[in-house]
Design a protein around this motif. Sequence first.
Motif, PDB file in Angstrom:
ATOM      1  N   GLN A  56       0.758  -1.043   0.038  1.00 54.54           N
ATOM      2  CA  GLN A  56      -0.047   0.004   0.076  1.00 54.54           C
ATOM      3  C   GLN A  56       0.820   1.069   0.077  1.00 54.54           C
ATOM      4  O   GLN A  56       0.425   2.150  -0.613  1.00 54.54           O
ATOM      5  N   VAL A  57       1.897   1.277   0.625  1.00 54.50           N
ATOM      6  CA  VAL A  57       2.980   2.495   0.653  1.00 54.50           C
ATOM      7  C   VAL A  57       3.575   2.696  -0.724  1.00 54.50           C
ATOM      8  O   VAL A  57       3.382   3.637  -1.442  1.00 54.50           O
ATOM      9  N   GLU A  58       4.065   1.463  -1.381  1.00 54.71           N
ATOM     10  CA  GLU A  58       4.250   1.728  -2.974  1.00 54.71           C
ATOM     11  C   GLU A  58       3.115   2.181  -3.648  1.00 54.71           C
ATOM     12  O   GLU A  58       3.303   2.989  -4.502  1.00 54.71           O
ATOM     13  N   ASP A  59       1.845   1.626  -3.528  1.00 55.49           N
ATOM     14  CA  ASP A  59       0.978   2.060  -4.464  1.00 55.49           C
ATOM     15  C   ASP A  59       0.423   3.530  -4.154  1.00 55.49           C
ATOM     16  O   ASP A  59       0.212   4.162  -5.199  1.00 55.49           O
ATOM     17  N   ALA A  60       0.673   3.841  -3.010  1.00 56.98           N
ATOM     18  CA  ALA A  60       0.487   5.452  -2.473  1.00 56.98           C
ATOM     19  C   ALA A  60       1.401   6.277  -3.270  1.00 56.98           C
ATOM     20  O   ALA A  60       1.014   7.447  -3.818  1.00 56.98           O
ATOM     21  N   PHE A  61       2.634   5.859  -3.458  1.00 55.31           N
ATOM     22  CA  PHE A  61       3.903   6.539  -3.939  1.00 55.31           C
ATOM     23  C   PHE A  61       3.799   6.442  -5.575  1.00 55.31           C
ATOM     24  O   PHE A  61       4.649   7.111  -6.139  1.00 55.31           O
ATOM     25  N   ASP A  62       3.617   5.474  -6.128  1.00 56.03           N
ATOM     26  CA  ASP A  62       3.667   4.964  -7.342  1.00 56.03           C
ATOM     27  C   ASP A  62       3.367   6.117  -8.428  1.00 56.03           C
ATOM     28  O   ASP A  62       2.077   6.684  -8.324  1.00 56.03           O
ATOM     29  N   GLY A  63       4.005   6.673  -9.297  1.00 60.64           N
ATOM     30  CA  GLY A  63       3.803   7.742 -10.215  1.00 60.64           C
ATOM     31  C   GLY A  63       4.110   9.062  -9.831  1.00 60.64           C
ATOM     32  O   GLY A  63       4.077   9.798 -10.321  1.00 60.64           O
ATOM     33  N   ALA A  64       4.145   9.110  -8.398  1.00 61.09           N
ATOM     34  CA  ALA A  64       4.434  10.729  -7.719  1.00 61.09           C
ATOM     35  C   ALA A  64       5.572  11.198  -8.459  1.00 61.09           C
ATOM     36  O   ALA A  64       5.697  12.693  -8.750  1.00 61.09           O
TER      37      ALA A  64
END
Length: 149
Positions: A56-64
Amino acid sequence: MDDQRPMGDRDPLTTFFVRYGDALASGNLPGICSCYDVPALVVHERGAMAIDSRRQVEDAFDGAAEVHRAAGLVAARPTVLTVEPLTDVPAIANVYWDYCDAEGRSREQDGYRYLLRYTAGGPLIQVVVETPPARSASAPQVINDPSPS
Protein backbone atom coordinates in the motif's frame (compact mmCIF):
# COMPACT_ATOMS: atom_id res chain seq x y z
CA MET A 1 13.85 18.02 29.92
CA ASP A 2 13.74 21.54 28.53
CA ASP A 3 16.78 21.13 26.28
CA GLN A 4 16.25 22.99 23.00
CA ARG A 5 19.04 23.10 20.46
CA PRO A 6 19.39 23.72 16.70
CA MET A 7 19.23 20.76 14.34
CA GLY A 8 22.60 19.93 12.77
CA ASP A 9 23.18 18.69 9.25
CA ARG A 10 24.44 15.36 10.62
CA ASP A 11 21.49 14.84 12.92
CA PRO A 12 20.05 11.30 12.55
CA LEU A 13 16.57 12.63 11.74
CA THR A 14 17.89 15.05 9.13
CA THR A 15 19.83 12.17 7.57
CA PHE A 16 16.66 10.03 7.64
CA PHE A 17 14.51 12.70 5.96
CA VAL A 18 17.19 13.45 3.34
CA ARG A 19 17.19 9.71 2.47
CA TYR A 20 13.38 9.74 2.37
CA GLY A 21 13.36 12.87 0.15
CA ASP A 22 15.88 11.31 -2.24
CA ALA A 23 13.69 8.19 -2.51
CA LEU A 24 10.58 10.36 -3.10
CA ALA A 25 12.25 12.47 -5.78
CA SER A 26 13.68 9.47 -7.64
CA GLY A 27 10.55 7.32 -7.36
CA ASN A 28 12.50 4.65 -5.47
CA LEU A 29 9.50 2.73 -4.12
CA PRO A 30 11.54 0.22 -2.05
CA GLY A 31 13.47 3.18 -0.59
CA ILE A 32 10.23 4.96 0.31
CA CYS A 33 8.83 1.78 1.87
CA SER A 34 11.97 1.33 3.95
CA CYS A 35 11.12 4.60 5.72
CA TYR A 36 7.70 3.38 6.94
CA ASP A 37 6.59 1.17 9.79
CA VAL A 38 3.29 -0.55 8.99
CA PRO A 39 0.56 -0.33 9.91
CA ALA A 40 0.71 3.42 9.30
CA LEU A 41 -1.73 6.28 8.92
CA VAL A 42 -1.73 9.29 6.58
CA VAL A 43 -3.99 12.24 7.45
CA HIS A 44 -4.60 15.10 5.00
CA GLU A 45 -7.29 17.66 4.25
CA ARG A 46 -9.25 15.20 2.10
CA GLY A 47 -9.41 12.52 4.78
CA ALA A 48 -7.28 9.74 6.20
CA MET A 49 -5.74 6.61 4.74
CA ALA A 50 -4.81 3.57 6.79
CA ILE A 51 -1.81 1.70 5.41
CA ASP A 52 -1.70 -1.97 6.31
CA SER A 53 1.14 -3.19 4.10
CA ARG A 54 4.31 -2.13 2.32
CA ARG A 55 2.47 -2.76 -0.95
CA GLN A 56 0.00 0.00 0.00
CA VAL A 57 2.93 2.36 0.63
CA GLU A 58 4.26 1.58 -2.86
CA ASP A 59 0.80 2.03 -4.41
CA ALA A 60 0.36 5.39 -2.67
CA PHE A 61 3.63 6.75 -4.09
CA ASP A 62 3.65 4.99 -7.48
CA GLY A 63 3.87 7.63 -10.21
CA ALA A 64 4.35 10.60 -7.85
CA ALA A 65 7.97 11.20 -8.92
CA GLU A 66 6.94 11.26 -12.58
CA VAL A 67 4.24 13.85 -11.84
CA HIS A 68 6.80 16.01 -10.01
CA ARG A 69 9.37 15.65 -12.80
CA ALA A 70 6.73 16.62 -15.39
CA ALA A 71 6.22 19.80 -13.35
CA GLY A 72 9.98 20.45 -13.44
CA LEU A 73 10.65 19.33 -9.87
CA VAL A 74 13.64 17.05 -9.37
CA ALA A 75 14.49 17.22 -5.65
CA ALA A 76 12.68 17.09 -2.31
CA ARG A 77 14.67 18.89 0.39
CA PRO A 78 13.59 18.55 4.02
CA THR A 79 14.13 20.91 6.90
CA VAL A 80 13.45 19.27 10.26
CA LEU A 81 12.00 22.13 12.27
CA THR A 82 11.19 20.52 15.59
CA VAL A 83 11.30 17.14 17.28
CA GLU A 84 9.20 16.36 20.31
CA PRO A 85 9.78 13.03 22.02
CA LEU A 86 6.65 11.38 23.37
CA THR A 87 8.60 8.58 25.09
CA ASP A 88 11.92 6.90 24.33
CA VAL A 89 10.40 5.21 21.27
CA PRO A 90 7.97 7.52 19.45
CA ALA A 91 8.55 11.20 18.65
CA ILE A 92 6.83 13.83 16.54
CA ALA A 93 8.89 15.65 13.90
CA ASN A 94 7.69 18.82 12.18
CA VAL A 95 9.23 18.91 8.69
CA TYR A 96 9.12 21.59 6.00
CA TRP A 97 9.72 20.38 2.44
CA ASP A 98 11.07 22.36 -0.53
CA TYR A 99 10.49 20.79 -3.94
CA CYS A 100 13.20 22.12 -6.20
CA ASP A 101 13.84 22.41 -9.93
CA ALA A 102 17.05 21.39 -11.71
CA GLU A 103 18.67 24.73 -10.76
CA GLY A 104 17.96 24.10 -7.07
CA ARG A 105 15.22 26.75 -6.81
CA SER A 106 12.32 25.97 -4.51
CA ARG A 107 9.15 25.86 -6.61
CA GLU A 108 6.71 24.21 -4.19
CA GLN A 109 6.58 23.72 -0.45
CA ASP A 110 4.76 21.38 1.92
CA GLY A 111 4.67 20.79 5.62
CA TYR A 112 4.11 17.53 7.47
CA ARG A 113 4.20 16.28 11.02
CA TYR A 114 5.49 12.75 11.35
CA LEU A 115 5.02 10.38 14.25
CA LEU A 116 8.24 8.41 14.16
CA ARG A 117 9.01 5.14 15.87
CA TYR A 118 12.66 4.62 16.76
CA THR A 119 13.88 1.10 15.99
CA ALA A 120 17.27 -0.62 16.10
CA GLY A 121 17.61 0.30 12.40
CA GLY A 122 16.71 3.96 12.94
CA PRO A 123 13.52 6.01 12.79
CA LEU A 124 10.48 4.86 10.82
CA ILE A 125 7.35 6.82 9.88
CA GLN A 126 4.16 5.56 11.53
CA VAL A 127 1.80 8.54 11.08
CA VAL A 128 1.90 11.45 8.60
CA VAL A 129 -0.21 14.57 9.09
CA GLU A 130 -0.25 17.20 6.35
CA THR A 131 0.21 20.78 7.60
CA PRO A 132 0.22 24.05 5.67
CA PRO A 133 3.82 25.02 4.79
CA ALA A 134 3.41 28.44 6.43
CA ARG A 135 2.55 26.77 9.74
CA SER A 136 5.58 24.51 9.44
CA ALA A 137 8.10 27.26 8.79
CA SER A 138 9.41 28.23 12.20
CA ALA A 139 12.83 28.35 13.80
CA PRO A 140 14.47 24.90 13.61
CA GLN A 141 14.83 23.30 17.02
CA VAL A 142 14.95 19.98 18.81
CA ILE A 143 13.27 19.27 22.09
CA ASN A 144 14.99 16.36 23.86
CA ASP A 145 15.84 14.34 20.73
CA PRO A 146 15.90 10.69 21.92
CA SER A 147 17.56 9.35 18.77
CA PRO A 148 20.82 7.49 19.32
CA SER A 149 23.92 9.49 18.40
